[in-house]
Write a protein that holds these residues in place. Structure first.
Motif, PDB file in Angstrom:
ATOM      1  N   GLY A   1       0.627  -0.739  -0.149  1.00 14.05           N
ATOM      2  CA  GLY A   1       0.192   0.181   0.048  1.00 14.05           C
ATOM      3  C   GLY A   1       0.817   1.308   0.116  1.00 14.05           C
ATOM      4  N   LEU A   2       1.658   1.479   1.051  1.00 18.06           N
ATOM      5  CA  LEU A   2       2.859   2.155   0.293  1.00 18.06           C
ATOM      6  C   LEU A   2       3.661   2.753  -1.025  1.00 18.06           C
ATOM      7  CD1 LEU A   2       4.354   1.867   4.340  1.00 18.06           C
ATOM      8  CD2 LEU A   2       2.671   3.807   3.560  1.00 18.06           C
TER       9      LEU A   2
ATOM     10  N   ARG B   1      18.654  10.426   6.430  1.00 18.89           N
ATOM     11  CA  ARG B   1      19.035   9.430   8.083  1.00 18.89           C
ATOM     12  C   ARG B   1      17.582   8.235   7.863  1.00 18.89           C
ATOM     13  NH1 ARG B   1      16.719   9.169  12.192  1.00 18.89           N
ATOM     14  NH2 ARG B   1      16.707  10.597  12.969  1.00 18.89           N
ATOM     15  N   HIS B   2      16.421   9.189   7.355  1.00 23.27           N
ATOM     16  CA  HIS B   2      14.883   8.643   7.712  1.00 23.27           C
ATOM     17  C   HIS B   2      15.066   7.996   6.115  1.00 23.27           C
ATOM     18  CE1 HIS B   2      12.469   9.609  11.347  1.00 23.27           C
ATOM     19  NE2 HIS B   2      13.218  11.267  11.029  1.00 23.27           N
ATOM     20  N   LEU B   3      15.796   7.801   5.101  1.00 25.66           N
ATOM     21  CA  LEU B   3      15.402   7.518   4.221  1.00 25.66           C
ATOM     22  C   LEU B   3      16.404   6.525   4.166  1.00 25.66           C
ATOM     23  CD1 LEU B   3      14.432  10.558   1.614  1.00 25.66           C
ATOM     24  CD2 LEU B   3      13.510   8.616   2.578  1.00 25.66           C
ATOM     25  N   GLY B   4      17.262   6.060   5.187  1.00 24.23           N
ATOM     26  CA  GLY B   4      18.927   5.076   5.328  1.00 24.23           C
ATOM     27  C   GLY B   4      19.846   5.687   4.477  1.00 24.23           C
TER      28      GLY B   4
ATOM     29  N   ASP C   1       4.203  14.223   2.503  1.00 25.71           N
ATOM     30  CA  ASP C   1       3.241  13.373   2.596  1.00 25.71           C
ATOM     31  C   ASP C   1       3.622  12.112   3.082  1.00 25.71           C
ATOM     32  OD1 ASP C   1       1.970  15.760   1.032  1.00 25.71           O
ATOM     33  OD2 ASP C   1       2.690  15.068  -0.516  1.00 25.71           O
ATOM     34  N   TYR C   2       4.398  10.938   2.422  1.00 25.07           N
ATOM     35  CA  TYR C   2       4.449  10.091   2.852  1.00 25.07           C
ATOM     36  C   TYR C   2       5.047   9.603   4.787  1.00 25.07           C
ATOM     37  CZ  TYR C   2       6.987   5.542   3.340  1.00 25.07           C
ATOM     38  OH  TYR C   2       7.022   4.030   3.790  1.00 25.07           O
ATOM     39  N   GLN C   3       5.794  11.119   5.842  1.00 25.86           N
ATOM     40  CA  GLN C   3       5.308  10.945   6.614  1.00 25.86           C
ATOM     41  C   GLN C   3       4.063  11.426   7.577  1.00 25.86           C
ATOM     42  OE1 GLN C   3       7.631  14.683   8.560  1.00 25.86           O
ATOM     43  NE2 GLN C   3       8.733  12.934   9.560  1.00 25.86           N
ATOM     44  N   ALA C   4       3.400  11.610   7.130  1.00 21.19           N
ATOM     45  CA  ALA C   4       1.698  11.887   7.339  1.00 21.19           C
ATOM     46  C   ALA C   4       0.543  11.694   7.830  1.00 21.19           C
ATOM     47  CB  ALA C   4       1.005  13.510   6.763  1.00 21.19           C
ATOM     48  N   LEU C   5       1.327   9.889   6.192  1.00 24.23           N
ATOM     49  CA  LEU C   5       0.755   9.321   6.465  1.00 24.23           C
ATOM     50  C   LEU C   5       1.505   8.111   7.077  1.00 24.23           C
ATOM     51  CD1 LEU C   5      -1.710   7.099   4.589  1.00 24.23           C
ATOM     52  CD2 LEU C   5       0.585   6.498   2.922  1.00 24.23           C
ATOM     53  N   THR C   6       2.078   7.876   7.525  1.00 22.53           N
ATOM     54  CA  THR C   6       2.722   7.138   8.047  1.00 22.53           C
ATOM     55  C   THR C   6       2.432   7.464  10.102  1.00 22.53           C
ATOM     56  OG1 THR C   6       5.036   8.158   7.995  1.00 22.53           O
ATOM     57  CG2 THR C   6       4.769   5.479   6.844  1.00 22.53           C
TER      58      THR C   6
END
Length: 384
Positions: free
Chosen positions: A315-316, A377-380, A334-339
């Motif tokens: 889904g992500l 960092r969040h994206l690895g 937008d991705y951060q708001a969803l998670t």
């Protein structure tokens, strides 16, 4: 309780229960001394349904109503169930040149096909078993006015054909009759279905779709109107307080957080039901989290609530791909708001809606947009 008591306890007293009750009573007393913030704008009449909302999507809806109301054309309103499609239809009628003539609404999904034709076009005496007298249908009753066909996507192909003929020539025949009847009717149609997909599948007439799709208004779902939720909730609190003869003046911040975290599969109609249920449970002037239905407090599961497995990497991935195709420039946020919304909902479900307890496992929450180093960092990745 009718004389104003906040709550009563049964003997023998449970001290933990008494402590919680006194704490809640003090909280309500404190909230009563905090002045309420009244939204800006004109006061609305409480005896009428009102369109509430200031988000950009709703502003576009208001503009669309203004553009098309005075134009005598067919309008198609698209939106999920409970988004207020009939309210939009009534607003178009109210601001049109036909506002002195009848407005009639019919739900095409709620009436069997055998009765729907008679409901729309009428029938002659003896046309079928039980037709003991002539009946005037909605098109004839609505001559000079506006007819709202709700859930038109649920019409059978035969009825679709007859509606098409009326839209093309403004003429029809009653069931069992031969007389051609003319009717000057403006049609506003609505559906929660994907008509383009139905046309491709052959379940909805292509020519009827083009006749209906002269002007289209898309209504946003409630989950896309996060800024409007407090306005809508306050409106329903005021409305149902008067209706239920209760002195409820507002919603506690913790309860509002639970309302914001919920996905609202039933949209505004579901919010309306939730607020009414909460007011029936409320024992003071403020709606607290414990007065909300169990599904919002994570103690139950709504009929349309998704399973936890539905929130998966597939889904992500689809969410990211849709955003990339749309040319998004705010994908990370937008991705951060969803998670984040998913995380908050899960933690609140775990703590039964208690925000102070939810703060412990959630840890510190950043209140600002991350800088480049934090994003990488969040994206690895390691920043160059």
């Amino acid at each position: 309780m009718k004389l104003g008591a906040y709550e009563y306890l049964l003997k023998p007293l449970e001290l933990d229960q008494l402590s919680d009750l006194v704490e809640r009573a003090f909280e309500i007393s404190r909230l009563m001394r905090v002045p309420a913030v009244i939204p800006e704008g004109e006061e609305v009449k409480e005896d009428a349904d009102t369109m509430i909302g200031r988000c950009p999507a709703m502003q576009e809806v208001y503009k669309a109503i203004g553009r098309v109301a005075s134009q005598d054309v067919t309008v198609l309103i698209l939106g999920e169930s409970g988004t207020g499609k009939e309210l939009v239809a009534r607003a178009i009628y109210y601001y049109s040149r036909r506002d002195k003539r009848p407005f009639l609404a019919i739900n095409c999904a709620a009436i069997p096909e055998t009765l729907l034709e008679s409901e729309l076009f009428g029938h002659e005496k003896g046309a079928f078993t039980g037709a003991e007298r002539k009946r005037i249908g909605k098109f004839e009753q609505c001559n000079g006015g506006t007819l709202f066909l709700d859930e038109i996507g649920d019409m059978t192909p035969l009825t679709q054909t007859k509606i098409l003929r009326v839209l093309q020539g403004q003429e029809f025949e009653r069931v069992g009759g031969n007389e051609r009847i003319r009717a000057d009717v403006r049609v506003i149609a609505a559906t929660n279905r994907d008509l383009e997909k139905m046309v491709g599948e052959g379940t909805f007439r292509r020519d009827l779709y083009y006749r209906l799709n002269v002007y289209t208004i898309n209504l946003p779902a409630l989950r896309e109107r996060d800024d409007d939720l407090p306005l809508l909730a306050a409106h329903f609190v005021k409305r149902f307080s008067q209706e239920l003869n209760k002195d409820v003046r507002g919603i506690a911040a913790e309860a509002m957080e639970l309302l914001r975290a919920y996905a609202w599969p039933g949209n505004v109609r579901e919010l309306q039901s939730v607020i009414k249920q909460a007011l029936l449970q409320t024992t003071g002037p403020i709606v607290l989290p414990e007065f909300l239905p169990a599904v919002l407090r994570g103690q139950g599961k709504g009929m349309d609530a998704p399973d936890q497995q539905d929130f998966d990497y597939g889904g992500l991935t689809g969410f990211v791909q849709d955003k990339l195709r749309a040319g998004s420039t705010t994908l990370y946020l937008d991705y951060q708001a969803l998670t984040d919304k998913h995380l908050l909902g899960e933690v609140l479900r775990h703590t039964g809606g208690n925000l102070s307890q939810a703060a412990r496992p959630a840890g510190n929450y950043p209140s600002h947009a991350p800088d480049e180093a934090e994003r990488t960092r969040h994206l690895g990745r390691t920043p160059a």
